[in-house]
Design a protein around this motif. Sequence first.
Motif: not given
Length: 388
Positions: A40-43, A47-49, A76-85, A135-136
């Motif tokens: 689910q986290e990968i999906k 979705l974010i991408a 909606d993403n309140t718990n998954l840490p992501i960094v866009v570079t 990156y996540y």
Amino acid sequence: MKGFNFLKRINSWVVYFILTAIVFGIAISSFILIDQLRKQEIKKVELIATALKAYTDDEISADPKIQELYLAVMQDNTNLPIVVTDKSKTPIFQANIPELIEQDPAKLKNLIRNMENSYDPFIVELPSGQNQFIYYDNSDLLNYFRFYPYVIALFIGAYLIFSFWFLRTLKKTDEGFVWAGLAKETAHQIGTPLSSMIGWVEIMKLEDENGLGVKELEKDVERLKTISERFSKIGSIPALNDLDINETVQQNFDYLKSRISTKVDFTLRKTYEPVLIPHSRILMSWVIENLIKNAVDAMKGEGKLELSLYKKNKNVYIDVTDTGSGMTKQQVRNAFKPGFSTKKRGWGLGLSLTKRVVTEYHKGEVKIANSEVGKGTTFRIVLREEQK
């Protein structure tokens, strides 16, 4: 009673299978849950991408609905840490990153490296060719579960140990029922001809009451009655009404002295004062007799045999020492196991029942204190002296 014992064993197996189903059910469902969370986290990252790609496309992002959709996905993403570079790993945007890391460029770059080691980044291909990388890492919830498989493995290991103990206990219980049933059936089979023998002894006494043969036969008949009573008590809880174990040992020595081979130098060494031990004289006599007969067999009817009774601290010891063939280490380990015998025609019943009588009924201990091949063996019974 037999029906109750049968139902008790059935209930034990039912409980065991239910527990097994629960344990493996928990283990399997836990692994499935962790796998589903990861997927689910990968999906969510995918979705974010997709949303990010649409938002950075000038033609598509001009649509207000696309902008609303992008904002909804990001919020909606309140718990998954992501960094866009960008392609040089320079951070452009980040979410759900601790403030201390977010404000420190060195820590943020280190976090990006750790994320890359955990998962390959998602590539957002932009029309301009200036691709971006997402990156996540696992959410806090999934991180909490990362040690869960080890906990489950430990739990399963503990359950396997419990299963081994349970099955071993159940096997011993079943063996106990078998031996007890065999002993009671033996007592029953002895009882019929024994009753007839008692009648014939009474007839012989009418003809010659004081005859030596009649008296010896009467002793043996009484002994058979005792043996029958011993076997009938196996499987039942005996009353420990007798006290002086010294007297019990003396009676056994007196009876067996005249009935074993004259080539055996059979001696008794004991104290002459009363030794108070609550016991069943019938069963303890059988134990002593069984050990002595085994010793005589080990010596092949010739050698030295000593029966000794002595006190040490708060324990009372009964030793049976022979100069027979002795036992190997493996034979010593297996000596008290049901069915094990060093005799060609032995049933392996005697020592097993001996241990049961001493340990279960008298709360004592029986063991092989010493054995050396070619030199002999010492069996030892340890009982606790009654506190005054």
